[in-house]
Scaffold this motif. Structure first.
Motif, short mmCIF file in Angstrom:
data_model
loop_
_atom_site.label_atom_id
_atom_site.label_comp_id
_atom_site.label_asym_id
_atom_site.label_seq_id
_atom_site.Cartn_x
_atom_site.Cartn_y
_atom_site.Cartn_z
N ALA A 40 -3.38 8.52 5.09
CA ALA A 40 -4.16 7.67 5.78
C ALA A 40 -4.81 8.35 7.03
CB ALA A 40 -3.41 6.32 6.30
N ARG A 41 -4.08 9.18 7.51
CA ARG A 41 -4.47 10.02 8.86
C ARG A 41 -5.51 11.03 8.47
NH1 ARG A 41 1.44 9.86 9.76
NH2 ARG A 41 1.48 12.03 9.15
N ALA A 42 -5.34 11.41 7.43
CA ALA A 42 -6.16 12.46 6.87
C ALA A 42 -7.71 12.00 6.69
CB ALA A 42 -5.50 13.23 5.85
N VAL A 43 -7.61 10.69 6.25
CA VAL A 43 -9.20 10.26 5.70
C VAL A 43 -9.60 9.28 6.85
CG1 VAL A 43 -8.95 10.51 3.19
CG2 VAL A 43 -8.10 8.47 4.35
N GLY A 44 -8.78 9.09 7.88
CA GLY A 44 -9.09 8.43 9.23
C GLY A 44 -9.14 6.69 8.88
N LEU A 45 -8.03 6.35 7.98
CA LEU A 45 -7.70 4.84 7.73
C LEU A 45 -6.64 4.67 8.95
CD1 LEU A 45 -8.12 4.71 3.97
CD2 LEU A 45 -9.72 3.77 5.61
N ASP A 46 -6.70 3.22 9.23
CA ASP A 46 -5.56 2.65 10.07
C ASP A 46 -4.41 2.80 9.14
OD1 ASP A 46 -3.76 0.23 10.72
OD2 ASP A 46 -4.73 0.66 12.35
N GLU A 47 -3.50 3.76 9.67
CA GLU A 47 -2.11 3.85 9.02
C GLU A 47 -1.37 2.77 8.61
OE1 GLU A 47 1.96 6.34 9.93
OE2 GLU A 47 0.10 7.13 10.96
N ALA A 48 -1.18 1.82 9.45
CA ALA A 48 -0.33 0.71 8.93
C ALA A 48 -1.06 -0.03 8.31
CB ALA A 48 -0.38 -0.16 10.42
N ALA A 49 -2.20 -0.50 8.37
CA ALA A 49 -2.98 -1.31 7.43
C ALA A 49 -2.79 -0.71 5.94
CB ALA A 49 -4.40 -1.42 8.05
N PHE A 50 -3.13 0.43 5.87
CA PHE A 50 -3.42 1.33 4.76
C PHE A 50 -1.71 1.21 4.05
CE2 PHE A 50 -2.77 5.08 2.14
CZ PHE A 50 -3.68 5.00 1.17
N VAL A 51 -0.81 1.44 4.71
CA VAL A 51 0.58 1.45 4.00
C VAL A 51 0.64 0.07 3.59
CG1 VAL A 51 2.93 1.76 4.29
CG2 VAL A 51 1.28 3.45 5.28
N ASP A 52 0.37 -0.86 4.31
CA ASP A 52 0.68 -2.22 4.03
C ASP A 52 0.01 -2.83 2.53
OD1 ASP A 52 1.95 -4.94 4.68
OD2 ASP A 52 0.09 -5.46 5.07
N THR A 53 -1.38 -2.26 2.55
CA THR A 53 -1.94 -2.48 1.58
C THR A 53 -1.65 -2.11 0.22
OG1 THR A 53 -4.16 -2.77 2.48
CG2 THR A 53 -4.23 -2.11 0.47
N ILE A 54 -1.17 -0.80 0.24
CA ILE A 54 -0.43 -0.13 -0.95
C ILE A 54 0.91 -0.74 -1.13
CG2 ILE A 54 0.26 2.04 -1.79
CD1 ILE A 54 -2.90 1.91 -1.59
N LYS A 55 1.74 -1.06 -0.31
CA LYS A 55 3.02 -1.64 -0.39
C LYS A 55 2.92 -3.12 -1.21
CE LYS A 55 5.91 0.49 2.97
NZ LYS A 55 6.89 0.26 4.20
N GLN A 56 1.90 -4.11 -0.80
CA GLN A 56 1.68 -5.32 -1.33
C GLN A 56 1.10 -5.03 -2.72
OE1 GLN A 56 -0.80 -8.20 0.72
NE2 GLN A 56 -0.23 -7.28 2.83
N TYR A 57 0.35 -4.00 -3.02
CA TYR A 57 -0.17 -3.79 -4.34
C TYR A 57 0.94 -3.30 -5.32
CZ TYR A 57 -2.03 -0.94 -8.23
OH TYR A 57 -2.08 -0.37 -9.37
N ASN A 58 1.58 -2.20 -4.56
CA ASN A 58 2.95 -1.69 -5.44
C ASN A 58 3.92 -3.11 -5.88
OD1 ASN A 58 1.83 0.63 -5.15
ND2 ASN A 58 3.43 1.54 -3.78
N ALA A 59 4.09 -4.05 -4.88
CA ALA A 59 5.06 -4.81 -5.27
C ALA A 59 4.41 -5.84 -6.19
CB ALA A 59 5.19 -5.76 -3.88
N ALA A 60 3.15 -5.99 -6.31
CA ALA A 60 2.74 -7.03 -7.07
C ALA A 60 2.52 -6.48 -8.62
CB ALA A 60 1.20 -7.26 -6.82
N CYS A 61 2.67 -5.10 -8.70
CA CYS A 61 2.46 -4.35 -10.13
C CYS A 61 3.51 -4.96 -11.07
CB CYS A 61 2.51 -2.91 -10.25
SG CYS A 61 1.21 -2.50 -9.41
#
Length: 470
Positions: free
Chosen positions: A329-350
């Motif tokens: 997230a930091r490397a591409v300039g995305l909000d770190e907390a928001a990005f990690v939360d999005t991926i965690k929600q997706y992962n949990a839904a798989c």
């Protein structure tokens, strides 16, 4: 006087020129690009979608007319002329022997394109080899080819073609085929077509042009102003999510990002916005440019983990690589907390079933929006990768309305000697969406039809003139 004047220098134009010459007509081709950039968008192509009822050399199994039609119907959402679409589909079953006669060779699909092994015939050497083969054949047949010739106006007598103008130069012909492409290279026209969005942005300012810089839409605009019947939405196009680091023009196939269905895509707010696993990538890759165009700043990021590596055609630019999601997230300039939360929600839904990227598998999500309906696996195995994407315009769908003979119409009436082929009329078949290889199907089919029609109109007139002289 020339029998058939072909304006344009890509696949459709050359198919028209070759067919007209084979029919006995004298032919001149006017290509706006210099010789080294000849061929329009066709130089960036790879394959042709082909109907076939049984295995044929490089094509596996069968791909019947009805399945081809249903695939086209699905991606266009019904915004298509079924009659003209079926004309192109049926033509695709019989054109390859003719193509081979003019020097085009075919090969089995390469690694990373296996979803197309049943539906698409690949050109050996790609579109550049196809274009060069057609030019060699045209030259051998005596077609007069002229480069750096941008036609900026036509002389029309009602709906009848009289002459083409290149500045002060005037070129008369008995018939004319318009095959000079859409307006995707005209950034001002794209801006006009897309307008301003609710965020105050001008989306087209962030577009990249995958293909030629020479398709400025000069003749298309002229024909619209001249009262030709048109079809299509000026904002609709073959619009692909391509690497945001690609050049403004002529990036071609190598800038496409093909890992979308193997991971997730987030916008600059680190939010997912569409089902990445809706269908096979060749049927869905061309919707992602428009989807990205609707996002803030017209930017998005395709995110994968180590499990996806080796399962897609790698683009020319490497992805940003990181050992943790936070670092990515930091490397591409995305909000770190928001990005990690999005991926965690997706992962949990798989809901992981039997992963198989060659079929519509049962790996899907539950309880997350948007859903991912196939190939859903948690993004949990380092290293992680991000590819920045922007809308990449290949060609536009606003064009001239034609009939099954490729005839241009004015006020519903067919012109006696003016025809259109390729991207300039593709909107008759493609109202929106795209499926791999169908642009070359349309260009080949209606290029050949337009050349045949133009030659017939010209030679019939010649016969009439000879009878009158006798």
């Amino acid at each position: 006087m020339i029998d058939v004047l072909v304006i344009g220098g890509g696949n459709a134009a050359l198919c028209a020129a070759l067919m007209a010459r084979e029919a006995g007509a004298s032919v001149m081709v006017l290509e706006s690009a210099p010789r080294e950039w000849r061929g329009g968008n066709s130089q960036h192509t790879r394959n042709l979608r082909c109907m076939h009822d049984a295995p044929q050399d490089v094509l596996l199994e069968a791909y019947p007319e009805e399945e081809f039609w249903q695939d086209l119907l699905k991606v266009t959402g019904g915004i298509t002329n079924e009659h003209l679409a079926r004309v192109a589909i049926r033509h695709s079953a019989t054109c390859r022997d003719w193509m081979r006669k003019h020097g085009v060779n075919f090969q089995p699909p390469l690694s990373g394109t296996l979803h197309l092994a049943r539906t698409n015939a690949f050109f050996m050497g790609g579109g550049k080899a196809l274009i060069n083969a057609y030019y060699r054949s045209a030259e051998a047949l005596g077609v007069d080819i002229r480069y750096d010739c941008t036609v900026d106006a036509l002389e029309l007598d009602g709906g009848r073609f009289v002459a083409a103008r290149i500045g002060d130069t005037r070129i008369e012909a008995r018939t004319c085929v318009l095959a000079s492409g859409g307006f995707e290279s005209n950034l001002a026209w794209l801006r006009e077509a897309w307008g301003q969005n609710e965020r105050g942005e001008w989306p087209a300012d962030n577009f990249l042009i995958r293909g030629t810089r020479y398709n400025m839409g000069v003749l298309l605009r002229y024909m619209i102003d001249a009262g030709a019947d048109i079809i299509g939405d000026p904002s609709q196009s073959h619009c692909v999510a391509i690497d945001a680091r690609a050049p403004l023009y002529d990036g071609g196939i190598c800038t496409r990002i093909d890992c979308v269905s193997l991971g997730v895509v987030v916008n600059r707010d680190a939010q997912r916005f569409y089902d990445e696993g809706e269908d096979f990538w060749p049927k869905r890759y061309a919707i992602w440019g428009r989807l990205t165009a609707m996002q803030p700043g017209q930017i998005a990021y395709s995110i994968i983990d180590a499990k996806a590596v080796g399962r897609f055609m790698p683009p020319v630019f490497p992805g940003t690589k990181a050992n943790t999601l936070e670092e990515l997230a930091r490397a591409v300039g995305l909000d770190e907390a928001a990005f990690v939360d999005t991926i965690k929600q997706y992962n949990a839904a798989c809901r992981i079933g039997t992963f198989d990227h060659t079929v519509l598998d049962d790996c899907h999500t539950e309880g997350v929006t948007p859903a991912k309906t196939h190939w859903a696996r948690p993004i949990d195995t380092a290293p992680f990768y991000a590819y920045p994407v922007r809308p990449g315009i290949t060609f536009t769908y606003l064009g001239l309305k034609v009939d099954e003979d490729a005839t241009v119409h004015f006020g519903g009436q067919p012109s006696p000697n003016l025809f259109a082929a390729g991207e300039m009329m593709a909107g008759n078949v493609l109202g929106k969406g795209y499926t791999a290889g169908v642009g070359m199907t349309i260009g080949t089919a209606f290029g050949r039809i337009a050349g045949t029609s133009a030659a017939a109109a010209a030679l019939n007139k010649n016969e009439g003139a000879r009878r009158e002289a006798a």
